[in-house]
Design a protein around this motif. Structure first.
Motif, short mmCIF file in Angstrom:
data_model
loop_
_atom_site.label_atom_id
_atom_site.label_comp_id
_atom_site.label_asym_id
_atom_site.label_seq_id
_atom_site.Cartn_x
_atom_site.Cartn_y
_atom_site.Cartn_z
N GLY A 110 0.80 -1.22 0.00
CA GLY A 110 0.00 0.00 0.00
C GLY A 110 0.83 1.27 0.00
N GLY A 111 2.16 1.12 -0.13
CA GLY A 111 3.02 2.29 -0.17
C GLY A 111 3.32 2.73 -1.58
N VAL A 112 4.38 3.50 -1.74
CA VAL A 112 4.81 3.98 -3.05
C VAL A 112 6.16 3.35 -3.35
CG1 VAL A 112 5.41 6.00 -4.44
CG2 VAL A 112 3.56 6.16 -2.78
N ALA A 113 6.23 2.62 -4.46
CA ALA A 113 7.46 1.93 -4.86
C ALA A 113 8.19 2.75 -5.92
CB ALA A 113 7.14 0.54 -5.39
N GLY A 136 0.33 11.23 -1.02
CA GLY A 136 0.93 11.56 0.27
C GLY A 136 2.44 11.47 0.29
N ILE A 137 3.06 11.09 -0.83
CA ILE A 137 4.51 10.94 -0.90
C ILE A 137 5.05 11.93 -1.93
CG2 ILE A 137 6.43 9.37 -1.27
CD1 ILE A 137 4.68 8.57 1.09
N PRO A 138 5.86 12.90 -1.53
CA PRO A 138 6.34 13.95 -2.45
C PRO A 138 7.52 13.51 -3.32
CG PRO A 138 7.20 14.37 -0.27
CD PRO A 138 6.32 13.14 -0.15
N SER A 139 7.28 12.55 -4.20
CA SER A 139 8.32 12.13 -5.14
C SER A 139 7.74 12.21 -6.54
CB SER A 139 8.79 10.69 -4.83
OG SER A 139 7.69 9.80 -4.88
N ARG A 140 8.63 12.39 -7.53
CA ARG A 140 8.17 12.53 -8.92
C ARG A 140 9.13 11.82 -9.87
NH1 ARG A 140 7.72 18.41 -10.67
NH2 ARG A 140 9.53 18.66 -9.30
N VAL A 141 8.57 11.26 -10.93
CA VAL A 141 9.38 10.62 -11.97
C VAL A 141 10.16 11.69 -12.74
CG1 VAL A 141 9.28 9.30 -14.12
CG2 VAL A 141 7.84 8.66 -12.19
N VAL A 200 14.87 5.09 6.67
CA VAL A 200 14.50 6.29 7.42
C VAL A 200 13.20 5.99 8.15
CG1 VAL A 200 13.74 8.69 7.31
CG2 VAL A 200 15.64 7.93 5.88
N PRO A 201 13.20 5.94 9.49
CA PRO A 201 11.95 5.67 10.22
C PRO A 201 11.01 6.87 10.17
CG PRO A 201 13.75 6.11 11.74
CD PRO A 201 14.36 6.08 10.37
N GLY A 202 9.72 6.58 10.20
CA GLY A 202 8.73 7.64 10.10
C GLY A 202 8.82 8.68 11.19
N GLU A 203 9.23 8.27 12.40
CA GLU A 203 9.29 9.22 13.50
C GLU A 203 10.41 10.25 13.34
OE1 GLU A 203 11.23 5.35 15.00
OE2 GLU A 203 9.51 5.96 13.79
N LYS A 204 11.36 9.98 12.44
CA LYS A 204 12.45 10.92 12.21
C LYS A 204 12.24 11.78 10.96
CE LYS A 204 16.10 8.38 14.61
NZ LYS A 204 17.48 7.84 14.52
N CYS A 205 11.12 11.58 10.29
CA CYS A 205 10.82 12.34 9.08
C CYS A 205 9.78 13.41 9.39
CB CYS A 205 10.29 11.41 7.98
SG CYS A 205 9.72 12.26 6.49
N GLY A 232 3.35 7.20 7.85
CA GLY A 232 3.27 6.67 9.19
C GLY A 232 4.52 5.93 9.60
N VAL A 233 4.50 5.36 10.78
CA VAL A 233 5.64 4.62 11.32
C VAL A 233 5.46 3.15 10.97
CG1 VAL A 233 6.92 4.00 13.39
CG2 VAL A 233 5.91 6.28 13.19
N VAL A 234 6.36 2.65 10.15
CA VAL A 234 6.32 1.24 9.71
C VAL A 234 7.63 0.58 10.12
CG1 VAL A 234 6.04 -0.32 7.77
CG2 VAL A 234 4.89 1.91 7.74
N GLU A 235 7.53 -0.60 10.71
CA GLU A 235 8.72 -1.29 11.20
C GLU A 235 9.63 -1.71 10.05
OE1 GLU A 235 7.72 -4.55 13.63
OE2 GLU A 235 6.69 -3.35 15.17
N LEU A 236 10.93 -1.55 10.27
CA LEU A 236 11.92 -1.95 9.28
C LEU A 236 11.82 -3.44 8.97
CD1 LEU A 236 14.43 -1.35 7.53
CD2 LEU A 236 15.82 -1.74 9.59
#
Length: 274
Positions: A110-113, A136-141, A200-205, A232-236
């Protein structure tokens, strides 16, 4: 009586001056511009017309100065040429191999690959599969981002030797200051300790985005990176195995012969235990 001054003087072919060192080095680099990405010594001597011993000596100097790199498939352009020229390769085969893998990774998480490559000191985003999560993810091709500022960039930089990283960063338009370069080396050491996983853990972003990246490896080293970003915070421990598997499958699709060779090696090692 008229005397011809040139009478009896043998006229031979004009002597061709020997090419200088710069010209011979240029011949070698031109061979890569006009030829395949990887070349053996025999290919280079044939393309340039240089004697084998001369070509080998010049190639050794070019490798030492990072104009070229030497791997299992021969010589290829090094980080210095890639950084200065901004050469963009043909990524069609890479994108085709990763397409279904990225879609499966996105649907399972459910994330962005993302699929990225290292170009000089920047990361080039080749593909982005996001579904409903992409907003929700600020990335672009097609965007290029400083490699040290992204998880995929750090995953790729960690595949280089520390001295290669320093050289690459020194060639940038804005070289990293000493303190930032030291911090980058520390980050890359952690990535190497985590078997190539950059995290990069979510809590540090600031945007609470968790991100993981790992390299896609070829016969001569890393050629790309696959990354996954989730809000959100997702475990490594949940993200990393999926991303690593996606990168490994992409590599196997691109280099099936290398994958078969690894499987045979593992099979032989297993048999040796019994």
């Amino acid at each position: 009586m008229t005397i011809r001054m040139d009478q009896g003087v043998a006229s031979g072919p004009a002597r061709v001056p020997r090419p200088g060192v710069v010209e011979r080095l240029t011949q070698i680099l031109d061979a890569f511009a006009d030829g395949p990405q990887h070349m053996l010594l025999e290919d280079i001597t044939r393309a340039t017309g240089l004697p084998r011993s001369t070509a080998f000596r010049l190639l050794t100097q070019l490798v030492d100065l990072h104009w070229l790199e030497r791997g299992s498939r021969g010589y290829r352009l090094g980080v210095r040429v890639q950084r200065i020229s901004g050469r963009v390769g043909d990524y069609s085969e890479l994108r085709a191999a990763a397409y279904d893998v990225l879609n499966e990774l996105q649907s399972r998480t459910g994330g962005v690959a993302h699929l990225t490559v290292l170009e000089g000191t920047s990361v080039h985003f080749l593909d982005r599969i996001g579904g409903v999560a992409r907003n929700g993810i600020p990335s672009r091709v097609a965007v290029r981002v400083p490699a040290q500022d992204t998880v995929s960039g750090r995953a790729l930089l960690a595949c280089l030797m520390p001295e290669q990283v320093e050289l690459l960063m020194s060639l940038g338009e804005h070289p990293l200051p000493t303190d930032r370069l030291s911090a980058l080396h520390a980050q890359l050491n952690r990535v190497r300790q985590q078997r190539g996983v950059s995290h990069v853990p979510g809590e540090k972003c600031p945007l609470t985005i968790s991100a993981v990246a790992t390299p896609v490896r070829g016969p001569d080293g890393a050629i790309a990176a696959i990354s996954l970003a989730c809000r959100g915070v997702v475990e490594l421990g949940r993200m990393a195995p999926l991303v690593r598997s996606a990168a490994r499958r992409t590599s196997e699709l691109l280099f099936p012969t290398s994958a078969e060779r690894r499987l045979r090696t593992v099979h032989r090692s297993s048999n040796d235990l019994y």
